[in-house]
Write an enzyme that holds these catalytic residues in place. Structure first.
Site, PDB file in Angstrom:
ATOM      1  CG  ASN A 213      -0.278  -0.151   2.699  1.00  0.00           C
ATOM      2  OD1 ASN A 213       0.461   0.876   2.828  1.00  0.00           O
ATOM      3  ND2 ASN A 213      -0.364  -1.259   3.339  1.00  0.00           N
ATOM      4  CG  ASP A 311      -5.659  -6.258  14.194  1.00  0.00           C
ATOM      5  OD1 ASP A 311      -5.021  -5.728  14.768  1.00  0.00           O
ATOM      6  OD2 ASP A 311      -6.994  -5.741  13.804  1.00  0.00           O
ATOM      7  CB  ILE A 312       0.171  -6.649  14.625  1.00  0.00           C
ATOM      8  CG1 ILE A 312       0.523  -7.362  13.407  1.00  0.00           C
ATOM      9  CG2 ILE A 312       1.284  -6.454  15.770  1.00  0.00           C
ATOM     10  CD1 ILE A 312       1.692  -6.785  12.532  1.00  0.00           C
TER      11      ILE A 312
HETATM   12  O1  C5P Z   1      -8.249  -2.483  11.230  1.00  0.00           O
HETATM   13  P1  C5P Z   1      -7.288  -1.254  10.554  1.00  0.00           P
HETATM   14  O2  C5P Z   1      -6.434  -1.682   9.658  1.00  0.00           O
HETATM   15  O3  C5P Z   1      -8.215  -0.326  10.169  1.00  0.00           O
HETATM   16  O4  C5P Z   1      -6.592  -0.808  12.023  1.00  0.00           O
HETATM   17  C1  C5P Z   1      -5.562   0.127  12.111  1.00  0.00           C
HETATM   18  C2  C5P Z   1      -4.629  -0.020  13.060  1.00  0.00           C
HETATM   19  O5  C5P Z   1      -4.574  -1.467  13.374  1.00  0.00           O
HETATM   20  C3  C5P Z   1      -3.152   0.478  13.115  1.00  0.00           C
HETATM   21  O6  C5P Z   1      -2.825   0.985  14.322  1.00  0.00           O
HETATM   22  C4  C5P Z   1      -2.689  -0.710  12.475  1.00  0.00           C
HETATM   23  O7  C5P Z   1      -1.052  -0.493  12.772  1.00  0.00           O
HETATM   24  C5  C5P Z   1      -3.275  -1.716  13.088  1.00  0.00           C
HETATM   25  N1  C5P Z   1      -3.214  -3.204  12.601  1.00  0.00           N
HETATM   26  C6  C5P Z   1      -2.292  -3.994  12.982  1.00  0.00           C
HETATM   27  N2  C5P Z   1      -2.307  -5.389  12.350  1.00  0.00           N
HETATM   28  C7  C5P Z   1      -3.360  -5.650  11.310  1.00  0.00           C
HETATM   29  C8  C5P Z   1      -4.249  -4.479  10.900  1.00  0.00           C
HETATM   30  C9  C5P Z   1      -4.158  -3.037  11.383  1.00  0.00           C
HETATM   31  O8  C5P Z   1      -1.515  -3.818  13.676  1.00  0.00           O
HETATM   32  N3  C5P Z   1      -3.422  -6.709  10.749  1.00  0.00           N
END
Ligand code: C5P
Length: 402
Positions: A213, A311-312
């Site tokens: 991205n 989702d980290i």
């Molecule tokens: O769910 P979304 O991607 O919109 O959430 C954004 C937040 O979650 C950011 O802080 C991003 O760094 C974190 N994130 C993450 N791991 C993912 C997706 C998002 O840590 N797989």
């Protein structure tokens, strides 16, 4: 944060080829809004003229304790009393030895000795041949100077003017400038370890193609720099970005979301603050071809199937340490519209105390941004400003909530 604006610094030069870098440093300090009074030793004058330093600082240079310009003939007192700090760059091996012993047989060493020790900090940037640096005498001197409260900056590593290679060269002017900026910054996060994720991730399809991205990593790197300036130990886990590592920040490079997740898991136990700025790919191709996928002329397109990445942030935020308050988690939300509603929902879904919303398309790759801070009490706007200024403000907001 430009902490040097309005500061008055005495820049001392002792003898060494690194004096040429002091010229650049002087210029950078003036550009950052500091006023600079240069003091040179006799040895320094063999490497750099006072005329050059006068032109760059806009002030006449002092080179002798017998300078009759001062009405009371006490340049060492007058110059040190008006300074916010004395910075000796380069600091030669001999000059460090003199400082250690409190010797005062030239204006610069005399001034360092005479400075009010509580209110005028002394910073030195050592510069010397690698053998001189490694010599037990120098190492002993450095250790004792630190114990005496002198701020000894690091040395650089690499080719030396003498033709040898190793530790001991003076830091570059930009590095010293960065250390000085950090030195004057309020230490809001002293004693804290901060873990930051930054940049995009790259999800490989085959050895030459992948999905990524437009995240540049600039916001995350600005946060890492701000946290370091605020006195924290900082580790940044960076997806593929072409940004210089902020000074004093530990960097771990990763590529995919899974790599980033693994790296975070390995580091997060040491952190008290976790800031997830990375634009992590939500999905990855479920298989990765070993060889480049080729067109076969049939007009058929490859069929890609995806699986969800971990989702980290959510995983970290739901860990026992985070839930007990031992780890403060901050998430980011890059949205295209309805920022408040999305950020509020995301904060609750990810279970983070603070979620920072921004408009993705108007910030990716830019040097500025506008943030919306959402916590349990409501929302606060940080209006459009440079990412670095916003990062500094965000550190203050985090420090307030800890
Ligand atoms: O769910 P979304 O991607 O919109 O959430 C954004 C937040 O979650 C950011 O802080 C991003 O760094 C974190 N994130 C993450 N791991 C993912 C997706 C998002 O840590 N797989």
């Amino acid at each position: 944060m430009n902490t040097l604006a309005g500061k008055h610094l005495v820049l001392g030069l002792s003898g060494g080829i690194a004096c040429y870098k002091a010229a650049e440093l002087c210029r950078a300090l003036v550009k950052a809004g500091a006023s600079v009074q240069v003091v040179m030793t006799e040895a320094a004058e063999h490497f750099m003229t006072a005329v050059t330093m006068q032109a760059l600082s806009g002030r006449t240079v002092y080179t002798s304790q017998w300078d009759a310009r001062e009405a009371n003939n006490m340049a060492h007192i007058n110059l040190s009393r008006e300074a916010d700090a004395i910075v000796v760059a380069p600091a030669s091996a001999d000059f460090l030895a003199k400082l250690l012993h409190g010797r005062a047989d030239d204006l610069l060493s005399l001034m360092c000795l005479a400075r009010p020790i509580e209110s005028v900090p002394l910073l030195v940037a050592p510069a010397m041949n690698r053998e001189m640096w490694a010599n037990p005498a120098t190492q002993r001197n450095v250790a004792q100077l630190k114990a005496d409260g002198v701020h000894v900056l690091d040395v650089g590593q690499g080719d030396q003017a003498c033709g040898e290679t190793g530790d001991g060269r003076m830091l570059e002017a930009a590095e010293i400038l960065e250390d000085l900026q950090a030195f004057f910054a309020p230490k809001l996060l002293a004693g804290k370890a901060v873990l930051v994720t930054a940049g995009p991730t790259y999800e490989a399809i085959d050895p030459v193609r992948g999905i990524t991205n437009l995240s540049s990593g600039k916001m995350g790197f600005a946060i890492a720099r701000a946290a370091r300036q605020a006195g924290a130990e900082v580790t940044v886990i960076a997806g593929p970005v072409s940004l210089a590592t902020p000074r004093g920040v530990r960097r771990i490079d990763v590529r995919s979301a899974q790599d980033m997740f693994n790296a975070v898991q390995a580091q997060v136990a040491q952190a008290q603050i976790f800031i997830a700025t990375a634009a992590v790919a939500d999905w990855r191709p479920d298989t990765q071809a070993d060889q480049k996928i080729k067109k076969d002329g049939s007009g058929q397109t490859p069929q890609l199937a995806f699986i969800e990445n971990p989702d980290i942030l959510a995983r970290v935020a739901q860990s026992e340490r985070a839930q007990k308050g031992a780890l403060f988690c901050v998430g980011f939300a890059a949205e295209s519209h309805d920022l408040l509603a999305h950020a509020t929902a995301k904060r609750l879904r990810k279970q983070v105390p603070l979620l920072v919303g921004n408009i993705g398309p108007s910030t990716f790759g830019q040097d500025d941004n506008a943030l919306l801070l959402v916590d349990a009490k409501g929302a606060t706007e940080l209006p459009r400003a440079s990412k670095q200024d916003l990062a500094d403000d965000l550190m203050a907001e985090i420090a307030r909530r800890l």
